[in-house]
Design a protein around this motif. Structure first.
Motif: not given
Ligand code: SAM
Length: 275
Positions: A207-210, A40-43
């Motif tokens: 926002e997209q990453a989240g 998730g963090a990598a995203t």
């Protein structure tokens, strides 16, 4: 206790899915996270290479706000909802460095926060950790441990720092906060940070990453963020980007917005007073 590098996943945590607290911990450089959280963090880092700086600067803004509340506003009680893991300096250290008697209640929906908090705070009588849900504010207000720890007849600082973005407006997060603020004594404060939307591509990328990693993480216009304060007056310098926000020195010379790094234009902070 969860040990991310340990051979077995601890039974009390579902480690197959990322959680907000553990992804945030990974972004802060902590060790209380698992493979799914690191993915998730990598995203986040894929979309926003400085996402780790955003997390660190959000925590630094939290410290600035708490220092103001203790030193300038005389607050000695904190209800910190969505407190996250104690990876970096958090509310109790910031407050108790100035007033060792300051009382802090950490509330988080993620049980990993309680597990770590209990161990960390075993010798700190002024701080407690409770597992509860912002979406059920009456449960927070009715919680016996919280009632025993805080004196609700006196002012409390309610901290909703870095959480609004995880709720869609359709869920009406302001109503949960209103229920909590309504229960607090005059002289109480509301401290908020949130993701902002001023039309910049990197804000949209955040926002997209989240949405991709956690299924939430919405950005909002400054006007919409101001509504989080429920009509209560904002203290100087008002709502501003974290790197321009110095509540203890609102007249400080600050960088122009256009001189901030793009990642520094993702989060805003503000503190309001319930007169
Ligand atoms: N407040 C800390 C800070 O700003 O450094 C941590 C912010 S972290 C981005 C958001 C935290 O909110 C996570 O620890 C997450 O578990 C918590 N959270 C998410 N939904 C929540 C809910 N419904 N009730 C309470 N906490 C929640």
């Amino acid at each position: 206790m969860a040990t991310p590098d340990g051979p077995e996943a601890p039974p009390e945590f579902d480690t197959s899915q990322p959680t907000i607290a553990r992804v945030y911990d990974a972004l802060l450089g902590g060790k209380d996270n698992f493979a799914a959280d690191r993915e998730g963090a990598a995203t986040y880092l894929k979309y926003v290479p400085d996402a780790g700086r955003c997390a660190i600067e959000n925590r630094e803004a939290l410290v600035k706000g708490v220092q103001y509340l203790v030193r300038s506003a005389g607050i000695d009680q904190f209800l910190d909802i969505g407190s996250g893991l104690p990876t970096q300096k958090n509310t109790h250290q910031a407050a108790q460095e100035i007033n060792p008697e300051a009382k802090v209640v950490y509330v988080d929906v993620d049980p990993i926060v309680l597990a770590h908090g209990r161990a960390l705070l075993a010798t700190n009588d002024s701080t407690i950790v409770v597992t509860a849900d912002l979406r059920e504010p009456q449960g927070i207000l009715g919680n016996k441990e919280i009632q025993d720890h805080l004196d609700f007849s006196r002012p409390v600082a309610l901290m909703i720092v870095g959480i609004h973005m995880h709720f869609h407006d359709d869920e009406k997060p302001d109503e949960w906060v209103r229920t909590l603020m309504d229960a607090l004594a005059p002289g109480s404060y509301l401290f908020i940070t949130d993701f902002v939307d001023t039309g910049e591509p990197l804000q949209k990328a955040m926002e997209q990453a989240g949405l991709e990693s956690l299924g939430n993480g919405w950005i909002r216009t400054p006007e919409r963020i101001e509504q989080h304060f429920l009509g209560l007056p904002l203290l100087p310098p008002g709502l501003d980007f974290l790197a321009r926000w110095f509540p203890e020195n609102p007249d400080a010379e600050v960088p122009e917005v256009e001189d901030l790094q793009p990642y520094q234009r993702i989060l805003m902070a503000g503190i309001a007073l319930k007169a």
